[in-house]
Design an enzyme around this catalytic site. Structure first.
Site, PDB file in Angstrom:
ATOM      1  N   SER A   1       0.860  -1.189   0.000  1.00 28.32           N
ATOM      2  CA  SER A   1       0.000   0.000   0.000  1.00 28.32           C
ATOM      3  C   SER A   1       0.888   1.228   0.000  1.00 28.32           C
ATOM      4  O   SER A   1       2.007   1.200   0.531  1.00 28.32           O
ATOM      5  CB  SER A   1      -0.882   0.015   1.256  1.00 28.32           C
ATOM      6  OG  SER A   1      -1.535   1.257   1.401  1.00 28.32           O
TER       7      SER A   1
ATOM      8  N   TYR B   1      -1.661  -0.858  10.565  1.00 21.61           N
ATOM      9  CA  TYR B   1      -1.705  -1.196   9.142  1.00 21.61           C
ATOM     10  C   TYR B   1      -0.520  -0.576   8.408  1.00 21.61           C
ATOM     11  O   TYR B   1       0.147  -1.251   7.605  1.00 21.61           O
ATOM     12  CB  TYR B   1      -3.018  -0.684   8.558  1.00 21.61           C
ATOM     13  CG  TYR B   1      -3.259  -1.026   7.107  1.00 21.61           C
ATOM     14  CD1 TYR B   1      -3.765  -2.262   6.738  1.00 21.61           C
ATOM     15  CD2 TYR B   1      -3.015  -0.090   6.098  1.00 21.61           C
ATOM     16  CE1 TYR B   1      -4.021  -2.570   5.402  1.00 21.61           C
ATOM     17  CE2 TYR B   1      -3.257  -0.386   4.768  1.00 21.61           C
ATOM     18  CZ  TYR B   1      -3.764  -1.624   4.429  1.00 21.61           C
ATOM     19  OH  TYR B   1      -4.009  -1.923   3.114  1.00 21.61           O
TER      20      TYR B   1
END
Length: 260
Positions: free
Chosen positions: A148, A161
């Site tokens: 990501s 995350y």
């Protein structure tokens, strides 16, 4: 295009969103697909039927990737069914968003268990299987990690995350360094803001539409934007690419600027 005719891919978190987009793009290239997912069995079975309608084989295996024994069973089942594994896509992830001052340790552990350690399990078992296989063309197999842009963009309330995505980027580089001599390619794809069902847990439809307009490319990414990138990295065209991290974000990161 059938660049990957006769190959087998295992994709985690494949039932919906980015994972589904990857599965469909690879099936279009001639790949048989192992669909691994934990929560969305009905959607996984529907995806399997879509893949079969394209003339490819599909196997659904419900798996919690944070459970190492479950991931071992996933790979054993896949190899027993298909006899080989050419492509592994470590896509499964979870993001429980909480401010750092209020974050519950259980939420942090769950996020890391899936998004970091689940990727580790998937990549290690994939590498172990591919190392036993003969060369197919110029490669023994392709391992692709879905990271990501949050690995470099410190979005607030997303500490666990963000940390996990930074970790799996470095995991990909390290594995690539170790496995190059075996001709196993390991690369990372870092998506930007992608229009998926999971995004609707964190943002309204109005917010998502407005966000797309502010991305330099003029829209949110779609799952097949990532799927096509994975198909390229899995193909012979990318045989000399390993240890790379490819940002696929419509210019999101380069479009960031300070306020006027």
């Amino acid at each position: 295009m059938n660049r990957l005719e006769g190959q087998v891919a295992l994709i985690t978190g494949a039932a919906r969103g980015i994972g589904k987009g990857i599965a469909l793009c690879l099936a279009d290239e001639g790949v048989d697909i192992v669909i691994a997912d934990r929560y969305h069995e009905d959607e996984a079975e529907a995806l399997a039927q879509q893949i079969r309608d394209k003339g490819r084989q599909a196997l659904v295996h419900m798996t919690d990737v944070s459970d190492r024994a479950a991931v071992a069973a996933l790979f054993a089942t896949a190899v027993e069914r298909f006899g080989q594994l050419n492509i592994a896509v470590a896509n499964a992830g979870i993001s429980i968003r909480e401010p750092i001052l209020e974050a519950q340790w259980e939420s942090v552990e769950r996020t890391l268990g899936v998004t970091q350690f689940g990727v580790y399990h998937t990549c290690q078992f994939a590498a172990q299987q591919m190392a036993q296989q003969p060369l197919t063309g110029r490669s023994r197999g392709k391992i692709i990690i879905i990271g990501s842009i949050l690995q470099e963009l410190p979005v607030q309330t997303s500490t666990a995350y963000n940390m996990a995505k930074a970790a799996v980027n470095h995991l990909g580089r390290t594995m690539a360094a170790e496995l190059a001599r075996l001709h196993i390619n390991v690369n990372v794809v870092n998506p930007g803001w992608i229009d998926t069902p999971g995004e609707r847990q964190h943002a309204s439809e109005e917010t998502l539409q407005a966000a797309g307009a502010h991305i330099p490319w003029g829209r949110l990414g779609q799952p097949d934007d990532i799927g096509k990138t994975v198909a390229f990295l899995a193909s012979d065209d990318a045989d000399y690419i390993t240890g790379a991290a490819l940002r696929v974000d419509g210019g999101y990161m380069v479009g960031l600027s300070l306020p006027d």
